[in-house]
Design an enzyme around this catalytic site. Structure first.
Site, short mmCIF file in Angstrom:
data_model
loop_
_atom_site.label_atom_id
_atom_site.label_comp_id
_atom_site.label_asym_id
_atom_site.label_seq_id
_atom_site.Cartn_x
_atom_site.Cartn_y
_atom_site.Cartn_z
N ASP A 140 1.02 -1.24 0.15
CA ASP A 140 -0.10 -0.07 -0.16
C ASP A 140 0.65 1.20 0.14
O ASP A 140 0.34 2.29 -0.43
CB ASP A 140 -0.95 -0.08 1.33
N CYS A 141 2.02 1.25 0.55
CA CYS A 141 2.83 2.25 0.91
C CYS A 141 3.85 2.64 -0.53
O CYS A 141 4.42 3.47 -0.22
CB CYS A 141 3.48 2.16 2.13
#
Ligand code: BGC
Ligand code: IFM
Length: 811
Positions: free
Chosen positions: A483-484
């Site tokens: 996600d990052c």
């Protein structure tokens, strides 16, 4: 150092001090009513949805940590204490907490009174039962008072936490004998209510929090308890609670039991009220009637235990390694059920208001759960697919109550669509239910856009093909599994807009990981095409997969490992050319699991590089060297201090991909070495370093660059549970459901001599003994089934409700 021990016979973790390094929690509930409970009885309950139907209130990140729960107070001649230590925090003569499967038993003893509370949520009932057993263990008679306490949440946990100008005026209760009802907003928008009951006459009650406590007190010294008399307060707005006061008299050696029931009920819209305008309490009466005696509660508790026993017989191992047995037979499977139920919504690290069911997360959770209750997995698949968008992309999550997709935490995650193929394939391999592919399922929750599930898989597959970048690799979108890793320079602040620092409009940054995933998931799509009779389509799909494999090897390999990505400037990420983040863990696992470079040597080299650069004594970190500066071109990943979370934390979720990859290339010793590094039962002795529950996986353990190397965060709700179960059960122990049978293909440590797995599969029980006389890691030499030599290592589908015995000899 330990703070307890495993009791495998009872399937419990026994904690012998309330002072664990962090609250060590458990989950109650299997279907719709759920509770979180810590080892000091903290936590909260909700119905279906931790955000929209919160029943009791919790205060996140409060001090002291773990504030609020279902608490009992005992006032024994002015000496006040709680059986679970909190909230009074008096020194106890004895304390023990047993977290079991769907129940928690907390025992406290003081001044010859033993109080034992068993908390559980029965099967098929929307309530939490709290059985309080009180025993006089001394030689003198005892007369004392018990006070219960719970605090109601005004349903929508988000609103409850902030909209005080309204909420302080809406609270309403009703009292009927020993039952205290919570009916806030019932007069208008609600048709549900909650209640808290005790099966005994009460001496008094309180329903107004501030009266019960007194303005200057905390939960540790409520006025009602210290003065030893309830106020009989009736809440009118402010903060409604429910507290009973029961007087107990016990002769020496005598024992009594009180049964408290915290319930949730719904009324049909036309039956909300009684003629006198009061709440229609009929459903509550019914629920109370079901559990309000010791015999009934015993029966419900036994049913819960039977339920778990039957679930756990679906997969059971007998091996000489107790820790392996306890992980596989009990705790890993238990955590898989919990993650299946909760996704990433409600834990002591997720507030229950931020996230609902994640598309990616829930598809993965299903991989570890599908063998337990395939019908529930089927329903989940259809719910998830209904949130898929017409172009094959997906909403990143949905709220369990409404089942409607939303992008509350962003959208356009490039890996999401492929997880649907992976989960549907796993479901069909488990069940043989190809018909699911013909189920009509909406796109975007819109019935008008409904199409067979197979069409959803097709759109998933082509979502990748329709979104390729300059190297023929999948565009990364907002992010992929990580996600990052935000290579399109998205702002990480919610509500802030897309910053086009690169001006490439998302058309340049590519993900090698999604490329690998496409090659991993693609063959199942091809097989399903064939099974549907779409042979031309299968051929065409296979060509796309072959092309992707080529692209990964050509543009996604860096000499000694797989690259991670190309950023939106077209620069490599996860390459030896980078100053930081030279090598990432995810693509090494996924690409090798997909078989990329296995025959040509790249796979082995990549896994050797994992060992060389990413491995630590506590597991593999996600990347190295960690990013030391924030860079908008990399996004949130570089916002974490080195060693934490996605910035070089030991991301437990991806470690099993490496185990599976090692098994794919036949290195069973290494696969099992990695398994033992992160499996909770093997690291129980370092509980003071690890900090979180020693019976479940955490999402992350701080990496080698972190000051707190080895310390875990985010326990319970993580894809780690499902993937470790897949890695150990399918890749290492080698019991792999396949379309036409149960494939046995172990890859074990060479010193593992023998084990037996009992596996329920498509209405038959397979008792499979794997023998390893020559100390190899991999390679099935001989298979016998029911005494006869078998042609292959795929055990046939018997579906006859009988037991079948197989012996598998490696060599
Ligand atoms: C990550 C968090 C991140 C969030 C953003 C999570 O999966 O673990 O670190 O803040 O996604 O969506
Ligand atoms: O893949 C995600 C997951 O969906 C939530 N936890 C963190 C992972 C990595 O970012």
């Amino acid at each position: 150092m330990r703070f307890g021990h495993f009791d495998d016979k009872r399937r419990e973790y026994v904690i012998n001090t309330p002072k664990t390094p962090y609250p060590w929690i458990n989950y109650l509930g299997t279907q719709e009513f759920f509770s979180l409970i810590s080892n000091t009885a903290g936590g909260y309950s909700f119905y279906k949805d931790a955000r929209l139907r919160r029943i009791t209130r919790f205060r996140y990140n409060d001090i002291p940590v773990d504030s609020n729960g279902r608490y009992f107070y005992i006032n024994d001649g002015g000496e006040i204490w709680s059986p679970g230590f909190k909230p009074v925090q008096n020194k106890l003569d004895f304390y023990e907490c047993r977290h079991g499967l769907g129940y928690t038993i907390i025992t406290g003893r003081k001044n010859d009174i033993e109080a034992q509370v068993t908390f559980f949520v029965p099967i098929n009932a929307n309530c939490e039962i709290q059985r309080l057993k009180l025993k006089n263990v001394g030689s003198k008679n005892k007369k004392f008072n018990v006070y219960s306490f719970i605090e109601w949440c005004l349903w929508d946990a988000n609103d409850d936490d902030r909209n005080f100008q309204r909420n302080f005026s809406t609270g309403e209760v009703e009292i009927e004998g020993s039952t205290l009802y919570h009916k806030t907003e019932y007069r208008e928008r609600r048709n549900h209510f909650a209640f808290y009951h005790v099966n005994a006459d009460i001496r008094g009650f309180d329903t107004d929090r501030d009266t019960f406590l007194g303005q200057f007190n905390g939960l540790n010294n409520p006025d009602a308890v210290t003065r030893n008399k309830s106020f009989n307060s009736v809440a009118d707005g402010w903060s409604p609670i429910a507290s009973h006061n029961v007087e107990v008299v016990l002769a020496a050696g005598e024992e009594k039991e009180l049964i408290f029931i915290l319930g949730y009920c719904e009324n049909p819209a036309d039956k909300k009220f009684m003629p006198d305008g009061s709440l229609n309490k009929a459903p509550a009466h019914e629920l109370i009637e079901r559990f309000n005696t010791t015999e009934k509660a015993d029966k419900a508790f036994a049913e819960l235990n039977d339920y778990w026993s039957s679930l756990l017989t679906q997969f059971h191992i007998d091996s000489p390694d107790d820790k392996l047995n306890r992980m596989v037979n009990i705790w890993n499977q238990y955590q898989c059920m919990v993650t299946f139920n909760m996704s990433r919504s409600a834990s002591y690290f997720e507030s229950g208001v931020g996230r609902g069911m994640g598309f990616r997360d829930s598809n993965q959770d299903l991989l570890g759960f599908v063998h337990q209750i395939p019908t529930r997995a089927r329903e989940r698949i259809l719910d998830l697919a209904a949130t898929q968008l017409e172009d094959g992309g997906a909403y990143h999550q949905y709220q369990p109550l409404t089942k409607k997709g939303n992008n509350a935490i962003g959208g356009n995650f490039s890996d999401d669509p492929l997880w649907l193929i992976i989960s549907v394939a796993a479901y069909i391999k488990e069940t043989g239910d190809f018909d699911i592919l013909k189920e009509n399922v909406p796109f975007d929750n819109n019935e008008k856009l409904a199409a067979p599930l197979f069409e959803h898989l097709r759109r998933s597959f082509y979502h990748v093909i329709n979104n390729l970048g300059p190297h023929g690799l999948p565009l990364i979108g907002r992010a992929d599994w990580n996600d990052c890793l935000n290579l399109n320079c998205f702002s990480t602040e919610p509500g802030e807009s897309f910053q086009t620092t690169t001006n490439t409009e998302g058309k340049v940054a590519e993900s090698v990981l999604v490329g690998g995933m496409f090659v991993y998931a693609g063959p199942d799509f091809v097989e399903l095409c064939r099974r549907m009779g779409y042979n031309d389509e299968a051929k065409k799909a296979q060509q796309y997969i072959d092309k992707m494999e080529e692209a990964v090897l050509k543009y996604g390999y860096d000499g000694e490992w797989f690259l991670r990505a190309y950023d939106s400037f077209g620069k490599k990420v996860g390459s030896k050319e980078c100053e930081e983040g030279k090598i990432f863990l995810e693509p090494q696992g996924m690409c090798v699991m997909a078989g990329i470079g296995v025959k040509t040597g790249e796979a082995k080299k990549a896994l050797d590089s994992v060992k060389k650069y990413l491995d630590t004594k506590y597991g593999c970190v996600l990347l190295t060297p960690a990013y030391t500066k924030y860079s908008p071109a990399l996004g949130e990943i570089s916002s974490y201090p080195p060693g934490y979370k996605e910035n070089a934390g030991i991301f437990c979720h991806i470690n099993p991909w490496i185990m599976a990859a090692e098994a794919t290339i036949g290195r069973g010793d290494r696969a099992f070495e990695l398994y033992k590094k992160i499996a909770p039962a093997y690291i129980e002795d370092i509980s003071e370093i690890h900090k979180l529950e020693p019976y479940v996986y955490s999402q992350m353990v701080a990496g080698k660059d972190a000051k707190l190397f080895g310390q875990a965060k985010n326990s319970w709700l993580t894809g780690t549970a499902a993937w470790n179960f897949v890695a150990i059960s399918q890749f290492i122990l080698g019991i792999k459901p396949d379309y036409d049978g149960l494939k046995i293909d172990p890859c074990i440590p060479s010193d593992m001599k023998e084990y037996t797995v009992t596996r329920h599969f498509r209405n038959a029980d397979y008792v499979i003994t794997v023998k390893n006389p020559n100390g190899v890691c991999k390679g099935v030499k001989e298979v016998t089934i029911d005494g006869k030599k078998a042609e292959s290592n795929i055990l046939p589908v018997f579906a006859d409700g009988k037991k079948h015995t197989a012996t598998v000899v490696l060599g």
